[in-house]
Design a protein around this motif. Structure first.
Motif, PDB file in Angstrom:
ATOM      1  N   VAL A  50       0.866  -1.179   0.000  1.00  9.28           N
ATOM      2  CA  VAL A  50       0.000   0.000   0.000  1.00  9.28           C
ATOM      3  C   VAL A  50       0.899   1.223   0.000  1.00  9.28           C
ATOM      4  N   ARG A  51       0.545   2.193  -0.822  1.00 10.58           N
ATOM      5  CA  ARG A  51       1.274   3.466  -0.849  1.00 10.58           C
ATOM      6  C   ARG A  51       0.317   4.567  -0.420  1.00 10.58           C
ATOM      7  N   LEU A  60      -5.065  21.866  -4.144  1.00  7.86           N
ATOM      8  CA  LEU A  60      -5.630  20.566  -4.516  1.00  7.86           C
ATOM      9  C   LEU A  60      -6.875  20.262  -3.694  1.00  7.86           C
ATOM     10  N   GLU A  61      -7.903  19.780  -4.372  1.00  6.94           N
ATOM     11  CA  GLU A  61      -9.134  19.397  -3.684  1.00  6.94           C
ATOM     12  C   GLU A  61      -8.975  18.070  -2.958  1.00  6.94           C
ATOM     13  N   HIS A  62      -8.181  17.157  -3.537  1.00 10.82           N
ATOM     14  CA  HIS A  62      -7.943  15.838  -2.950  1.00 10.82           C
ATOM     15  C   HIS A  62      -6.440  15.610  -2.819  1.00 10.82           C
ATOM     16  N   PRO A  63      -5.816  16.121  -1.772  1.00 10.93           N
ATOM     17  CA  PRO A  63      -4.359  16.019  -1.650  1.00 10.93           C
ATOM     18  C   PRO A  63      -3.847  14.663  -1.170  1.00 10.93           C
ATOM     19  N   ALA A  64      -4.724  13.802  -0.688  1.00  6.63           N
ATOM     20  CA  ALA A  64      -4.281  12.500  -0.161  1.00  6.63           C
ATOM     21  C   ALA A  64      -4.541  11.400  -1.180  1.00  6.63           C
ATOM     22  N   THR A  65      -3.588  10.488  -1.312  1.00  8.04           N
ATOM     23  CA  THR A  65      -3.745   9.354  -2.224  1.00  8.04           C
ATOM     24  C   THR A  65      -3.459   8.057  -1.490  1.00  8.04           C
ATOM     25  N   ALA A  66      -4.106   7.003  -1.972  1.00  3.01           N
ATOM     26  CA  ALA A  66      -3.872   5.661  -1.448  1.00  3.01           C
ATOM     27  C   ALA A  66      -3.898   4.703  -2.633  1.00  3.01           C
ATOM     28  N   GLN A  67      -2.890   3.863  -2.733  1.00  2.00           N
ATOM     29  CA  GLN A  67      -2.790   2.871  -3.804  1.00  2.00           C
ATOM     30  C   GLN A  67      -2.477   1.521  -3.184  1.00  2.00           C
ATOM     31  N   ALA A  68      -3.016   0.464  -3.775  1.00  2.00           N
ATOM     32  CA  ALA A  68      -2.739  -0.881  -3.271  1.00  2.00           C
ATOM     33  C   ALA A  68      -2.479  -1.812  -4.438  1.00  2.00           C
ATOM     34  N   VAL A  69      -1.543  -2.727  -4.232  1.00  2.00           N
ATOM     35  CA  VAL A  69      -1.251  -3.797  -5.182  1.00  2.00           C
ATOM     36  C   VAL A  69      -1.224  -5.092  -4.379  1.00  2.00           C
ATOM     37  N   LEU A  70      -2.043  -6.059  -4.802  1.00  2.00           N
ATOM     38  CA  LEU A  70      -2.079  -7.365  -4.154  1.00  2.00           C
ATOM     39  C   LEU A  70      -1.762  -8.429  -5.182  1.00  2.00           C
ATOM     40  N   ASP A  71      -0.945  -9.379  -4.799  1.00  3.16           N
ATOM     41  CA  ASP A  71      -0.663 -10.538  -5.631  1.00  3.16           C
ATOM     42  C   ASP A  71      -1.548 -11.670  -5.117  1.00  3.16           C
ATOM     43  N   VAL A  72      -2.626 -11.930  -5.846  1.00  6.31           N
ATOM     44  CA  VAL A  72      -3.590 -12.962  -5.449  1.00  6.31           C
ATOM     45  C   VAL A  72      -3.294 -14.205  -6.276  1.00  6.31           C
ATOM     46  N   ASN A  73      -2.518 -15.096  -5.702  1.00  4.05           N
ATOM     47  CA  ASN A  73      -2.142 -16.353  -6.339  1.00  4.05           C
ATOM     48  C   ASN A  73      -1.600 -16.144  -7.758  1.00  4.05           C
ATOM     49  N   GLY A  74      -0.761 -15.125  -7.920  1.00  4.09           N
ATOM     50  CA  GLY A  74      -0.132 -14.867  -9.211  1.00  4.09           C
ATOM     51  C   GLY A  74      -0.802 -13.794 -10.051  1.00  4.09           C
ATOM     52  N   HIS A  80      -6.727   2.334  -6.661  1.00  5.21           N
ATOM     53  CA  HIS A  80      -6.197   3.669  -6.407  1.00  5.21           C
ATOM     54  C   HIS A  80      -7.352   4.553  -5.970  1.00  5.21           C
ATOM     55  N   ALA A  81      -7.088   5.455  -5.016  1.00 13.45           N
ATOM     56  CA  ALA A  81      -8.123   6.388  -4.570  1.00 13.45           C
ATOM     57  C   ALA A  81      -7.480   7.682  -4.103  1.00 13.45           C
ATOM     58  N   GLU A  82      -8.236   8.761  -4.222  1.00  9.57           N
ATOM     59  CA  GLU A  82      -7.808  10.071  -3.730  1.00  9.57           C
ATOM     60  C   GLU A  82      -8.883  10.594  -2.800  1.00  9.57           C
ATOM     61  N   GLY A  83      -8.470  11.365  -1.784  1.00  8.44           N
ATOM     62  CA  GLY A  83      -9.440  11.898  -0.841  1.00  8.44           C
ATOM     63  C   GLY A  83      -8.976  13.191  -0.210  1.00  8.44           C
ATOM     64  N   ARG A  84      -9.876  13.772   0.574  1.00 11.72           N
ATOM     65  CA  ARG A  84      -9.553  15.017   1.280  1.00 11.72           C
ATOM     66  C   ARG A  84      -8.532  14.772   2.381  1.00 11.72           C
ATOM     67  N   THR A  85      -8.624  13.596   3.022  1.00  8.84           N
ATOM     68  CA  THR A  85      -7.673  13.203   4.058  1.00  8.84           C
ATOM     69  C   THR A  85      -7.158  11.805   3.729  1.00  8.84           C
ATOM     70  N   VAL A  86      -6.112  11.391   4.408  1.00  9.05           N
ATOM     71  CA  VAL A  86      -5.570  10.057   4.173  1.00  9.05           C
ATOM     72  C   VAL A  86      -6.589   8.999   4.597  1.00  9.05           C
ATOM     73  N   HIS A  87      -7.267   9.242   5.699  1.00  6.19           N
ATOM     74  CA  HIS A  87      -8.261   8.273   6.169  1.00  6.19           C
ATOM     75  C   HIS A  87      -9.415   8.130   5.168  1.00  6.19           C
ATOM     76  N   HIS A  88      -9.819   9.238   4.559  1.00  4.56           N
ATOM     77  CA  HIS A  88     -10.858   9.193   3.525  1.00  4.56           C
ATOM     78  C   HIS A  88     -10.363   8.425   2.306  1.00  4.56           C
ATOM     79  N   ALA A  89      -9.138   8.644   1.898  1.00  2.07           N
ATOM     80  CA  ALA A  89      -8.565   7.924   0.755  1.00  2.07           C
ATOM     81  C   ALA A  89      -8.466   6.427   1.051  1.00  2.07           C
TER      82      ALA A  89
END
Length: 134
Positions: A50-51, A60-74, A80-89
């Motif tokens: 997770v980043r 910026l209206e949405h300065p927080a970002t959250a990205q995830a990469v999962l390796d599900v059995n190959g 990816h999401a953007e939000g007003r706060t990190v918790h919202h993202a």
């Protein structure tokens, strides 16, 4: 909770990278949320990353970002999401990740069979006949 044959990930198994002023509570929340999602996968989750980032630009209206990469059995599953706060993202990210994981679990067998039929590697369905050319 659904039990699976593979070991479930814990919050410590989720790798989190940060950029900017990300509070420790957001890192822990992301780890807990993503680990909880992986417990309900039908296949083993081999790796998670997770980043989280915050840009200190007041324009910026949405300065927080959250990205995830999962390796599900190959198979890589990304969200990816953007939000007003990190918790919202993080909340938006987990919603999107849940949808993608459900789609992967539901469509994997159908997609795999269709690809093999197109390549002529799967026996034709009951009723005989040759695989469709094309």
């Amino acid at each position: 909770m659904t039990r699976t044959a593979h070991g479930a990930l814990t919050a410590e198994d989720v790798q989190v990278l940060t950029h900017g002023r990300v509070p420790r509570s957001a890192v822990e929340r992301a780890q807990e949320k993503v680990a909880a999602l992986t417990r309900h996968c039908g296949e083993p989750v081999l790796f998670t990353r997770v980043r989280l980032g915050v840009v200190s630009d007041p324009a910026l209206e949405h300065p927080a970002t959250a990205q995830a990469v999962l390796d599900v059995n190959g198979r890589l599953v990304r969200a990816h999401a953007e939000g007003r706060t990190v918790h919202h993202a993080i909340a938006l990210l987990t919603d999107r990740l849940r949808v993608r994981l459900d789609r992967v679990a539901r469509d994997w067998e159908h997609t795999r069979d269709r690809r093999y039929r197109q390549l002529g590697r799967l026996a034709p369905a009951a009723g005989g006949g040759e695989p469709a050319a094309g």
